[in-house]
Design a protein around this motif. Sequence first.
Motif, PDB file in Angstrom:
ATOM      1  N   ALA A  60       0.828  -1.202   0.000  1.00 34.60           N
ATOM      2  CA  ALA A  60       0.000   0.000   0.000  1.00 34.60           C
ATOM      3  C   ALA A  60       0.863   1.252   0.000  1.00 34.60           C
ATOM      4  CB  ALA A  60      -0.930  -0.002   1.213  1.00 34.60           C
ATOM      5  N   ARG A  61       1.948   1.241   0.759  1.00 36.39           N
ATOM      6  CA  ARG A  61       2.842   2.394   0.808  1.00 36.39           C
ATOM      7  C   ARG A  61       3.511   2.604  -0.544  1.00 36.39           C
ATOM      8  NH1 ARG A  61       6.283   1.292   5.230  1.00 36.39           N
ATOM      9  NH2 ARG A  61       4.542   1.962   6.507  1.00 36.39           N
TER      10      ARG A  61
ATOM     11  N   ARG B 144       2.320   1.670  -3.471  1.00 40.98           N
ATOM     12  CA  ARG B 144       1.300   2.123  -4.412  1.00 40.98           C
ATOM     13  C   ARG B 144       0.999   3.610  -4.216  1.00 40.98           C
ATOM     14  NH1 ARG B 144      -3.544  -1.156  -3.478  1.00 40.98           N
ATOM     15  NH2 ARG B 144      -4.470   0.663  -2.578  1.00 40.98           N
ATOM     16  N   ARG B 145       1.023   4.070  -2.978  1.00 40.11           N
ATOM     17  CA  ARG B 145       0.785   5.482  -2.693  1.00 40.11           C
ATOM     18  C   ARG B 145       1.879   6.344  -3.311  1.00 40.11           C
ATOM     19  NH1 ARG B 145       1.317   6.272   3.179  1.00 40.11           N
ATOM     20  NH2 ARG B 145       0.089   4.380   3.119  1.00 40.11           N
ATOM     21  N   HIS B 146       3.131   5.905  -3.214  1.00 36.84           N
ATOM     22  CA  HIS B 146       4.233   6.674  -3.791  1.00 36.84           C
ATOM     23  C   HIS B 146       4.170   6.667  -5.314  1.00 36.84           C
ATOM     24  CE1 HIS B 146       6.002   7.521  -0.009  1.00 36.84           C
ATOM     25  NE2 HIS B 146       6.356   6.276   0.261  1.00 36.84           N
TER      26      HIS B 146
ATOM     27  N   ARG C  18       1.457   6.498  -7.070  1.00 31.77           N
ATOM     28  CA  ARG C  18       0.373   7.402  -7.429  1.00 31.77           C
ATOM     29  C   ARG C  18       0.839   8.851  -7.355  1.00 31.77           C
ATOM     30  NH1 ARG C  18      -3.679   6.355  -3.519  1.00 31.77           N
ATOM     31  NH2 ARG C  18      -3.834   4.323  -4.472  1.00 31.77           N
ATOM     32  N   THR C  19       1.611   9.200  -6.338  1.00 36.79           N
ATOM     33  CA  THR C  19       2.146  10.559  -6.215  1.00 36.79           C
ATOM     34  C   THR C  19       3.062  10.877  -7.386  1.00 36.79           C
ATOM     35  OG1 THR C  19       2.030  10.504  -3.811  1.00 36.79           O
ATOM     36  CG2 THR C  19       3.560  12.073  -4.773  1.00 36.79           C
TER      37      THR C  19
ATOM     38  N   ASP D  96      -1.966  16.195  -5.471  1.00 33.75           N
ATOM     39  CA  ASP D  96      -1.794  14.917  -4.775  1.00 33.75           C
ATOM     40  C   ASP D  96      -1.968  15.091  -3.276  1.00 33.75           C
ATOM     41  OD1 ASP D  96      -0.897  12.068  -4.655  1.00 33.75           O
ATOM     42  OD2 ASP D  96       0.690  13.006  -3.469  1.00 33.75           O
TER      43      ASP D  96
ATOM     44  N   ARG E 254      -4.833  13.193  -1.057  1.00 33.63           N
ATOM     45  CA  ARG E 254      -4.470  12.298   0.048  1.00 33.63           C
ATOM     46  C   ARG E 254      -5.265  12.609   1.305  1.00 33.63           C
ATOM     47  NH1 ARG E 254       1.867  11.248   0.976  1.00 33.63           N
ATOM     48  NH2 ARG E 254       2.422  10.702  -1.144  1.00 33.63           N
TER      49      ARG E 254
END
Length: 94
Positions: A37-38, A40-42, A44-45, A84, A88
């Motif tokens: 998840a971490r 994937r978050r990066h 996306r950013t 972004d 978030r």
Amino acid sequence: MKRRLLTAVLSTGMFLSTAMPNVAEAAVRYRTQTQYARHRRHVRTAKRVGVGAAGGAAVGAIAGGGKGAGIGALAGAGAGYLYDKHKRHQYRHR
């Protein structure tokens, strides 16, 4: 005496490993899901900032040539980062 103690320790360890195999597996699964998840978050950013930079560079190139493309890319990357950051924290206060 040493042999009996060693046998008892090994037997207990084998018994506990067969009685509770899911404890260690659940910890590994949780850590893996959190890391994914971490990551994937990066990603996306990075995607949002990259799209903003590309869009800004395109508009800047049309408007002002090479130097305008650089300025537009910086402005677009900044706008992508702000977008972004907004996305978030959008659902955090509901």
